[in-house]
Design a protein around this motif. Sequence first.
Motif, PDB file in Angstrom:
ATOM      1  N   ARG A  58      36.081  -5.230 -25.228  1.00  0.00           N
ATOM      2  CA  ARG A  58      35.117  -5.731 -24.252  1.00  0.00           C
ATOM      3  C   ARG A  58      33.781  -5.022 -24.449  1.00  0.00           C
ATOM      4  O   ARG A  58      33.718  -3.917 -24.995  1.00  0.00           O
ATOM      5  N   CYS A  59      32.732  -5.638 -23.968  1.00  0.00           N
ATOM      6  CA  CYS A  59      31.378  -5.099 -24.082  1.00  0.00           C
ATOM      7  C   CYS A  59      31.214  -3.915 -23.133  1.00  0.00           C
ATOM      8  O   CYS A  59      31.603  -4.004 -21.959  1.00  0.00           O
ATOM      9  N   SER A  82      34.017  -8.819 -19.681  1.00  0.00           N
ATOM     10  CA  SER A  82      33.696  -9.724 -20.784  1.00  0.00           C
ATOM     11  C   SER A  82      34.738  -9.674 -21.888  1.00  0.00           C
ATOM     12  O   SER A  82      35.666  -8.882 -21.867  1.00  0.00           O
ATOM     13  N   PHE A 130      34.773 -10.669 -26.472  1.00  0.00           N
ATOM     14  CA  PHE A 130      33.913 -10.921 -27.621  1.00  0.00           C
ATOM     15  C   PHE A 130      34.301 -12.217 -28.328  1.00  0.00           C
ATOM     16  O   PHE A 130      35.449 -12.662 -28.261  1.00  0.00           O
ATOM     17  N   CYS A 184      29.075 -10.536 -27.210  1.00  0.00           N
ATOM     18  CA  CYS A 184      29.602 -10.542 -25.848  1.00  0.00           C
ATOM     19  C   CYS A 184      29.444 -11.939 -25.250  1.00  0.00           C
ATOM     20  O   CYS A 184      28.347 -12.508 -25.272  1.00  0.00           O
ATOM     21  N   ARG A 198      25.001  -9.950 -26.010  1.00  0.00           N
ATOM     22  CA  ARG A 198      24.597  -8.838 -26.866  1.00  0.00           C
ATOM     23  C   ARG A 198      25.438  -8.848 -28.124  1.00  0.00           C
ATOM     24  O   ARG A 198      26.649  -9.089 -28.082  1.00  0.00           O
ATOM     25  N   TYR A 218      26.956  -6.934 -31.518  1.00  0.00           N
ATOM     26  CA  TYR A 218      27.362  -5.640 -32.061  1.00  0.00           C
ATOM     27  C   TYR A 218      27.786  -5.856 -33.507  1.00  0.00           C
ATOM     28  O   TYR A 218      28.638  -6.696 -33.782  1.00  0.00           O
ATOM     29  N   LEU A 241      30.718   1.313 -29.750  1.00  0.00           N
ATOM     30  CA  LEU A 241      30.859   0.759 -28.406  1.00  0.00           C
ATOM     31  C   LEU A 241      30.943   1.884 -27.378  1.00  0.00           C
ATOM     32  O   LEU A 241      31.590   1.752 -26.340  1.00  0.00           O
TER      33      LEU A 241
END
Length: 280
Positions: A16-17, A23, A25, A34, A39, A41, A50
């Motif tokens: 998760r974010c 959230s 991914f 996300c 966002r 990553y 993270l």
Amino acid sequence: MPDRTTGWQAMAAVLRCPACPGSEFRMAAADLVCTCCERRYRPRHGVLDLAGTGNAAGDRPYEGFWATVYGWVMDRPGRQRLDAWLLGLDVRRYYREVIARLEGCGAGPHLELPCGNLPFLELTEAYRAGGPWIFADLSSAMLGKLARKLDADGADGQVLLRADACSLPVRDGRLRTIVSLFGLHCFHDKAAVFAELRRCLHPEGKLVLSTLTADGSALSRGYHRLNQLDGTFAPAATAAEIVASARRHGFEIEDEFRQGSVFLCTASPRAPEHGKENTA
């Protein structure tokens, strides 16, 4: 070089974010995105950061010179003779006890936190046969060393994360096994860590944990206090205090191994009692 794309794809629904706790991914090319805040990553040199804004608990990971020293010592059991003397530990027996627990992990997903340089990688097939695995640490130096080690090993599918033990980027109840070897004595807020481990663990999952304690000889207690001076160790707790904290946060201790100042156990989640909440 191994292809880690399959690992990120497998873990997209597990992670998760850091900015959006509820959230999940989705994959977009080489990035994890996300689904809540959009966002992106991107793993760099095999590692995905993270860790969010940092570590509020005050934990200080091994970096620089100490990461090099720690990695060298932990890379081979024979180099841990000084630790064995200081801690009152039979290193060979400790390794046998840990390997037996790792080989019982079964199907994943699994998390190892902190992962360091993964000293048991070459000693058991558990990391290859029972995946997928997430390897997490707060130390960028240790994660970099592990990424190179995994590349040399030729293993595919693992996910390397820079993550904070007090705020794990994992969705609730997704992990079948959490392995935390010689890490708890580095975590200042042990209650927050136990709460996070319990949150992330599947109801039928298990925790494999080892740590240094305040038990043992005066020499081992002095060693612990020496390491507290630079912040890499947290104040020591006794094995009894660790067991009590684990139970307060929803774990049932299934077996224990104690020798010198070292405590090793396997634990499983316990169903919460109706009308009661865990406390620190």
